[in-house]
Design a protein around this motif. Sequence first.
Motif, PDB file in Angstrom:
ATOM      1  N   PHE A   1       0.842  -1.197   0.000  1.00 36.87           N
ATOM      2  CA  PHE A   1       0.000   0.000   0.000  1.00 36.87           C
ATOM      3  C   PHE A   1       0.876   1.246   0.000  1.00 36.87           C
ATOM      4  CE2 PHE A   1       0.367  -1.430   4.438  1.00 36.87           C
ATOM      5  CZ  PHE A   1       0.847  -0.289   5.077  1.00 36.87           C
ATOM      6  N   ASP A   2       0.239   2.364  -0.325  1.00 28.92           N
ATOM      7  CA  ASP A   2       0.921   3.656  -0.404  1.00 28.92           C
ATOM      8  C   ASP A   2       0.748   4.369   0.933  1.00 28.92           C
ATOM      9  OD1 ASP A   2       1.863   6.185  -0.934  1.00 28.92           O
ATOM     10  OD2 ASP A   2       0.730   6.462  -2.790  1.00 28.92           O
ATOM     11  N   MET A   3       1.851   4.555   1.644  1.00 30.83           N
ATOM     12  CA  MET A   3       1.796   5.211   2.940  1.00 30.83           C
ATOM     13  C   MET A   3       1.155   6.593   2.852  1.00 30.83           C
ATOM     14  SD  MET A   3       3.432   3.939   5.859  1.00 30.83           S
ATOM     15  CE  MET A   3       4.050   5.469   6.506  1.00 30.83           C
ATOM     16  N   ALA A   4       1.398   7.293   1.758  1.00 33.80           N
ATOM     17  CA  ALA A   4       0.895   8.666   1.622  1.00 33.80           C
ATOM     18  C   ALA A   4      -0.630   8.718   1.582  1.00 33.80           C
ATOM     19  CB  ALA A   4       1.473   9.315   0.368  1.00 33.80           C
ATOM     20  N   LYS A   5      -1.261   7.585   1.242  1.00 33.29           N
ATOM     21  CA  LYS A   5      -2.716   7.546   1.139  1.00 33.29           C
ATOM     22  C   LYS A   5      -3.379   7.028   2.409  1.00 33.29           C
ATOM     23  CE  LYS A   5      -2.693   6.981  -3.894  1.00 33.29           C
ATOM     24  NZ  LYS A   5      -3.099   6.124  -5.038  1.00 33.29           N
ATOM     25  N   MET A   6      -2.588   6.660   3.398  1.00 35.32           N
ATOM     26  CA  MET A   6      -3.147   6.188   4.657  1.00 35.32           C
ATOM     27  C   MET A   6      -3.778   7.354   5.424  1.00 35.32           C
ATOM     28  SD  MET A   6      -0.229   3.648   6.251  1.00 35.32           S
ATOM     29  CE  MET A   6      -1.304   2.914   7.485  1.00 35.32           C
ATOM     30  N   PRO A   7      -4.840   7.095   6.192  1.00 37.15           N
ATOM     31  CA  PRO A   7      -5.345   8.126   7.103  1.00 37.15           C
ATOM     32  C   PRO A   7      -4.235   8.571   8.043  1.00 37.15           C
ATOM     33  CG  PRO A   7      -6.906   6.317   6.923  1.00 37.15           C
ATOM     34  CD  PRO A   7      -5.654   5.876   6.221  1.00 37.15           C
ATOM     35  N   VAL A   8      -4.275   9.811   8.454  1.00 33.15           N
ATOM     36  CA  VAL A   8      -3.193  10.395   9.248  1.00 33.15           C
ATOM     37  C   VAL A   8      -2.906   9.581  10.502  1.00 33.15           C
ATOM     38  CG1 VAL A   8      -2.445  12.414  10.572  1.00 33.15           C
ATOM     39  CG2 VAL A   8      -3.633  12.717   8.389  1.00 33.15           C
TER      40      VAL A   8
ATOM     41  N   HIS B   1      -3.515   6.346  11.146  1.00 35.16           N
ATOM     42  CA  HIS B   1      -2.930   5.057  10.798  1.00 35.16           C
ATOM     43  C   HIS B   1      -1.464   5.222  10.400  1.00 35.16           C
ATOM     44  CE1 HIS B   1      -7.160   3.312   9.692  1.00 35.16           C
ATOM     45  NE2 HIS B   1      -7.008   3.578  10.976  1.00 35.16           N
ATOM     46  N   ARG B   2      -1.198   6.277   9.634  1.00 31.32           N
ATOM     47  CA  ARG B   2       0.185   6.521   9.206  1.00 31.32           C
ATOM     48  C   ARG B   2       1.074   6.838  10.404  1.00 31.32           C
ATOM     49  NH1 ARG B   2      -0.936   9.823   5.402  1.00 31.32           N
ATOM     50  NH2 ARG B   2      -0.544  11.804   6.429  1.00 31.32           N
ATOM     51  N   PHE B   3       0.559   7.606  11.336  1.00 32.08           N
ATOM     52  CA  PHE B   3       1.314   7.947  12.547  1.00 32.08           C
ATOM     53  C   PHE B   3       1.657   6.698  13.355  1.00 32.08           C
ATOM     54  CE2 PHE B   3       1.240   8.844  17.121  1.00 32.08           C
ATOM     55  CZ  PHE B   3       2.280   9.761  17.221  1.00 32.08           C
ATOM     56  N   ILE B   4       0.662   5.816  13.535  1.00 31.33           N
ATOM     57  CA  ILE B   4       0.876   4.587  14.299  1.00 31.33           C
ATOM     58  C   ILE B   4       1.888   3.681  13.601  1.00 31.33           C
ATOM     59  CG2 ILE B   4      -0.222   2.468  15.134  1.00 31.33           C
ATOM     60  CD1 ILE B   4      -2.772   4.114  15.541  1.00 31.33           C
ATOM     61  N   PHE B   5       1.727   3.539  12.283  1.00 31.04           N
ATOM     62  CA  PHE B   5       2.638   2.681  11.518  1.00 31.04           C
ATOM     63  C   PHE B   5       4.080   3.173  11.650  1.00 31.04           C
ATOM     64  CE2 PHE B   5       4.719   0.972   7.743  1.00 31.04           C
ATOM     65  CZ  PHE B   5       4.219  -0.322   7.686  1.00 31.04           C
ATOM     66  N   LYS B   6       4.269   4.477  11.536  1.00 32.99           N
ATOM     67  CA  LYS B   6       5.617   5.032  11.628  1.00 32.99           C
ATOM     68  C   LYS B   6       6.205   4.871  13.022  1.00 32.99           C
ATOM     69  CE  LYS B   6       5.333   8.488   7.931  1.00 32.99           C
ATOM     70  NZ  LYS B   6       5.385   9.937   7.604  1.00 32.99           N
ATOM     71  N   LYS B   7       5.362   4.911  14.022  1.00 29.55           N
ATOM     72  CA  LYS B   7       5.830   4.834  15.399  1.00 29.55           C
ATOM     73  C   LYS B   7       6.234   3.415  15.810  1.00 29.55           C
ATOM     74  CE  LYS B   7       5.783   8.990  17.113  1.00 29.55           C
ATOM     75  NZ  LYS B   7       7.027   9.605  17.657  1.00 29.55           N
TER      76      LYS B   7
END
Length: 219
Positions: free
Chosen positions: A158-165, A167-173
């Motif tokens: 999947f494209d990280m840039a298209k993730m909800p904010v 979800h993207r924050f949690i994934f990065k953390k």
Amino acid sequence: MNKKIYPDSGVELNKFIAANYDKVMNFMSLGLYRGFIKKAIKNMDIQAGNSILDLGCGTGRNARLMAKYIGNDGHIIGLDISKFMEKQFLRKFQNNPNIQFKNQRIDQLFDLKKQFDIVFISFVIHGFPHEIRNKIVQNAYNHLKPNGKFFILDFAEFDMAKMPVLHRFIFKKIECKYAFDYIERDWKAILKASGFHNFHEHFYLKKYVRLLKAVKTGE
């Protein structure tokens, strides 16, 4: 393990998390992990009598779910290098001789001198550098019977840039740097180049998680 083999990996756990892994996963996923794991194991269509190799088996949580399907004639071998995981695995299956644990690194080529109907890996392969992932795929191929099935339960592409904010924050953390590389790879193409075909996939958690099935080319 006191020192990581791969310093940037997120699948090599500290002592506390390894010793409490199932509880930690339930907490971090807000209880969702338990549900989609059950669905994924069901979607594997495991048959009575199947032999299964579980790469990076951890505490045996997934093996216990798979054990419900293999019957009295099937068997499971789980591979892991964590002593904390081994202790939990053996405790779960102390009365089941059909389910065994082996202390074995999966990131190096090995030979168990047997082949299996199914090779399964769950949320492990994304945590390695890509050149190491290729060795894990080779181990899976080598240990499958002709037309055997390789299942990868892990993040989807999947494209990280298209993730909800959020979800993207949690994934990065919570995820290691290798996970960001993993989600950008074409895994069907990678597996096809390694001798697999006949792909099928099931998605979970808003399509961020995938069970990918690949079949070993018949010999």
